[in-house]
Design an enzyme around this catalytic site. Structure first.
Site, PDB file in Angstrom:
ATOM      1  N   MET A 160      -9.072   7.933  -0.588  1.00 38.43           N
ATOM      2  CA  MET A 160      -9.971   8.303   0.516  1.00 38.43           C
ATOM      3  C   MET A 160     -10.525   9.702   0.265  1.00 38.43           C
ATOM      4  O   MET A 160      -9.784  10.599  -0.125  1.00 38.43           O
ATOM      5  CB  MET A 160      -9.208   8.313   1.841  1.00 38.43           C
ATOM      6  N   MET A 170     -11.438  -6.263   4.880  1.00 37.95           N
ATOM      7  CA  MET A 170     -10.636  -5.327   5.675  1.00 37.95           C
ATOM      8  C   MET A 170     -10.318  -5.945   7.031  1.00 37.95           C
ATOM      9  O   MET A 170     -11.201  -6.469   7.710  1.00 37.95           O
ATOM     10  CB  MET A 170     -11.394  -4.011   5.894  1.00 37.95           C
ATOM     11  N   SER A 191       0.854  -1.201   0.000  1.00 40.97           N
ATOM     12  CA  SER A 191       0.000   0.000   0.000  1.00 40.97           C
ATOM     13  C   SER A 191       0.878   1.235   0.000  1.00 40.97           C
ATOM     14  O   SER A 191       1.611   1.489   0.964  1.00 40.97           O
ATOM     15  CB  SER A 191      -0.887   0.009   1.237  1.00 40.97           C
ATOM     16  N   ASP A 223      -6.367  -6.526   4.023  1.00 43.72           N
ATOM     17  CA  ASP A 223      -5.778  -5.181   4.055  1.00 43.72           C
ATOM     18  C   ASP A 223      -5.894  -4.608   5.461  1.00 43.72           C
ATOM     19  O   ASP A 223      -7.001  -4.455   5.978  1.00 43.72           O
ATOM     20  CB  ASP A 223      -6.539  -4.301   3.048  1.00 43.72           C
ATOM     21  N   HIS A 251      -1.069  -1.271  -4.274  1.00 36.61           N
ATOM     22  CA  HIS A 251      -2.378  -1.001  -3.670  1.00 36.61           C
ATOM     23  C   HIS A 251      -2.471   0.507  -3.456  1.00 36.61           C
ATOM     24  O   HIS A 251      -1.649   1.098  -2.753  1.00 36.61           O
ATOM     25  CB  HIS A 251      -2.470  -1.764  -2.353  1.00 36.61           C
ATOM     26  N   MET A 310     -12.060   4.100  -1.117  1.00 36.79           N
ATOM     27  CA  MET A 310     -12.753   4.387   0.153  1.00 36.79           C
ATOM     28  C   MET A 310     -13.479   5.710  -0.016  1.00 36.79           C
ATOM     29  O   MET A 310     -13.121   6.741   0.568  1.00 36.79           O
ATOM     30  CB  MET A 310     -11.733   4.414   1.299  1.00 36.79           C
ATOM     31  N   ASP A 361      -4.610   3.554  -2.192  1.00 34.44           N
ATOM     32  CA  ASP A 361      -5.717   3.884  -1.283  1.00 34.44           C
ATOM     33  C   ASP A 361      -6.287   5.261  -1.597  1.00 34.44           C
ATOM     34  O   ASP A 361      -5.616   6.276  -1.421  1.00 34.44           O
ATOM     35  CB  ASP A 361      -5.221   3.852   0.165  1.00 34.44           C
ATOM     36  N   HIS A 383      -8.119   0.972  -4.203  1.00 34.21           N
ATOM     37  CA  HIS A 383      -9.050   0.702  -3.095  1.00 34.21           C
ATOM     38  C   HIS A 383      -9.825   1.990  -2.836  1.00 34.21           C
ATOM     39  O   HIS A 383      -9.297   2.929  -2.246  1.00 34.21           O
ATOM     40  CB  HIS A 383      -8.230   0.255  -1.877  1.00 34.21           C
TER      41      HIS A 383
HETATM   42  C1  DX5 Z   1      -6.337   1.500   5.410  1.00 34.98           C
HETATM   43  C2  DX5 Z   1      -5.846   1.203   4.033  1.00 34.98           C
HETATM   44  C3  DX5 Z   1      -4.712   0.278   3.991  1.00 34.98           C
HETATM   45  C4  DX5 Z   1      -3.475   0.754   4.711  1.00 34.98           C
HETATM   46  C5  DX5 Z   1      -2.794  -0.440   5.281  1.00 34.98           C
HETATM   47  O1  DX5 Z   1      -7.512   2.225   5.329  1.00 34.98           O
HETATM   48  O2  DX5 Z   1      -6.892   0.640   3.257  1.00 34.98           O
HETATM   49  O3  DX5 Z   1      -4.408  -0.092   2.664  1.00 34.98           O
HETATM   50  O4  DX5 Z   1      -2.566   1.430   3.905  1.00 34.98           O
HETATM   51  O5  DX5 Z   1      -1.715  -0.022   6.034  1.00 34.98           O
HETATM   52  P1  DX5 Z   1      -0.958  -1.008   7.032  1.00 34.98           P
HETATM   53  O6  DX5 Z   1      -0.434  -2.146   6.228  1.00 34.98           O
HETATM   54  O7  DX5 Z   1       0.108  -0.148   7.603  1.00 34.98           O
HETATM   55  O8  DX5 Z   1      -1.967  -1.455   8.059  1.00 34.98           O
HETATM   56 ZN    ZN Z   2      -6.384  -0.240   1.328  1.00 34.91          ZN
END
Ligand code: DX5
Ligand code: ZN
Length: 246
Positions: free
Chosen positions: A38, A168, A9, A202, A34, A77, A36, A75
Site C-alpha cells: 500500500m 475484493m 495475508s 480478499d 499474500h 494497492m 499487501d 497485491h
Molecule cells: C486489505 C488487504 C487484505 C487484508 C485482508 O486491503 O488487501 O489482504 O489483509 O485482511 P482480513 O483477512 O483480515 O480481512
Molecule cells: Zn490484499
C-alpha cells in the site's frame, strides 16, 4: 473450480518478526503468501515496499513452478503499478496483482511520449508483467463492475491475459474489515464463463464467510486476521481449504 490455494495475508502478521512469521505460515500449510503493498495514495494506508519483500523472500523457498507453494502473491494497492514491476521481480515477487482502477488512471509510462492508451491499458500492463517473467493478476475494488474484465479475459493473445483475477470483498486498505457478500455475484459470473481461472477473494474471509465464497466459485483464498489471529493457524488454513475443495 480449480483446487484451493490458501494465501494468508501477512498484513496481519507481526511486522517485527516478519521473516519467521512467513516461514511458519508456509509450514502451517499455506500455499502462497499474500503480500499487501500500500502506497498511501491508492489506499489510505501504507505498508512496505520491495526492500522488505527482498528480506522476507530469503525465509521462504521459491516455488518450483509458477503458482506453486511459496508463491509471493503481491497485491499492489498502488497508484503507479507499472513503475514497480521490475523492482518487485528483483525482490522475489512471483505474482504481481495490480488494480484495474490504478492502471486506467496511471501515468504508467516512465517516458511521457509512451503515454498512449495502447501502452497504458490493463492488457499492455499484463504483457509488461509477463515480459518481466512474473505472473499477472488484476484486482477489482468493490465499486468496479466485473464487466470491465470481459474484453481483457477474452483476448486471444495469452501474453495479455491475466493469470488471476482478484475480487475484493472489502474496500482495500485495512485488515480485519467486514466481508461484503455483495461482491460474490462477480465471482459467480466469472466462474460461469471461466471454469479454470484462478479467482481470488480478499477481505473478511474466515470460517463464517468461506462457504459462500466457495459456492460462488472462488478458489484462491486470502485471509489475514482469521489466520494470524488464530490460536492454531494451521487449523484455520485446513478448514478454509476443505470448504473450497469439498
Ligand atoms: C486489505 C488487504 C487484505 C487484508 C485482508 O486491503 O488487501 O489482504 O489483509 O485482511 P482480513 O483477512 O483480515 O480481512
Ligand atoms: Zn490484499
Amino acid at each position: 473450480s480449480p483446487p484451493a490455494i490458501i494465501a494468508p495475508s501477512i498484513l496481519s502478521a507481526d511486522f517485527a518478526s516478519l521473516g519467521g512469521a512467513c516461514s511458519k505460515t508456509i509450514n502451517d500449510g499455506a500455499d502462497w503468501l499474500h503480500v499487501d503493498i500500500m502506497d498511501g495514495h491508492f489506499v489510505p494506508n501504507m505498508t512496505f515496499g520491495a526492500p522488505v519483500v527482498t528480506k522476507i523472500r530469503s525465509h521462504v523457498e521459491r516455488p518450483s513452478a509458477p503458482g506453486g507453494r511459496g508463491t509471493f502473491d503481491c497485491h499492489m494497492m498502488i497508484a503507479e503499478p507499472k513503475k514497480w514491476v521490475k523492482d518487485f521481480k528483483k525482490a522475489g515477487c512471483d505474482l504481481y496483482c495490480f488494480h484495474y482502477e490504478a492502471a486506467i488512471n496511471s501515468t504508467a509510462a516512465e517516458n511521457p511520449a509512451d503515454h498512449t492508451d495502447e501502452k497504458t491499458s490493463p492488457k499492455a500492463l499484463i504483457k509488461y508483467i509477463h515480459d518481466q517473467g512474473l505472473q499477472a493478476g488484476i484486482a477489482l475494488k468493490p465499486q468496479t463492475s466485473v464487466d470491465v474484465l470481459w474484453d481483457i479475459l477474452a483476448n486471444e493473445n495469452k501474453a495479455e491475459v491475466p493469470d488471476m483475477v482478484l475480487i475484493m470483498t472489502v474496500n482495500p486498505g485495512f485488515g480485519g474489515q467486514k466481508f461484503m457478500a455483495s461482491e460474490l455475484p462477480k465471482v459467480k459470473a466469472l466462474r460461469e464463463k471461466y471454469p479454470d481461472l484462478n479467482i481470488e477473494v480478499d477481505g473478511g474471509l474466515a470460517e463464517g464467510t468461506i462457504d459462500q465464497a466457495a459456492v460462488a466459485g472462488a478458489n484462491v483464498i486470502v485471509a489475514g486476521s482469521a489466520v494470524f489471529g488464530a490460536k492454531d493457524p494451521s487449523e484455520v488454513i485446513a478448514k478454509l481449504r476443505e470448504a473450497v475443495d469439498s
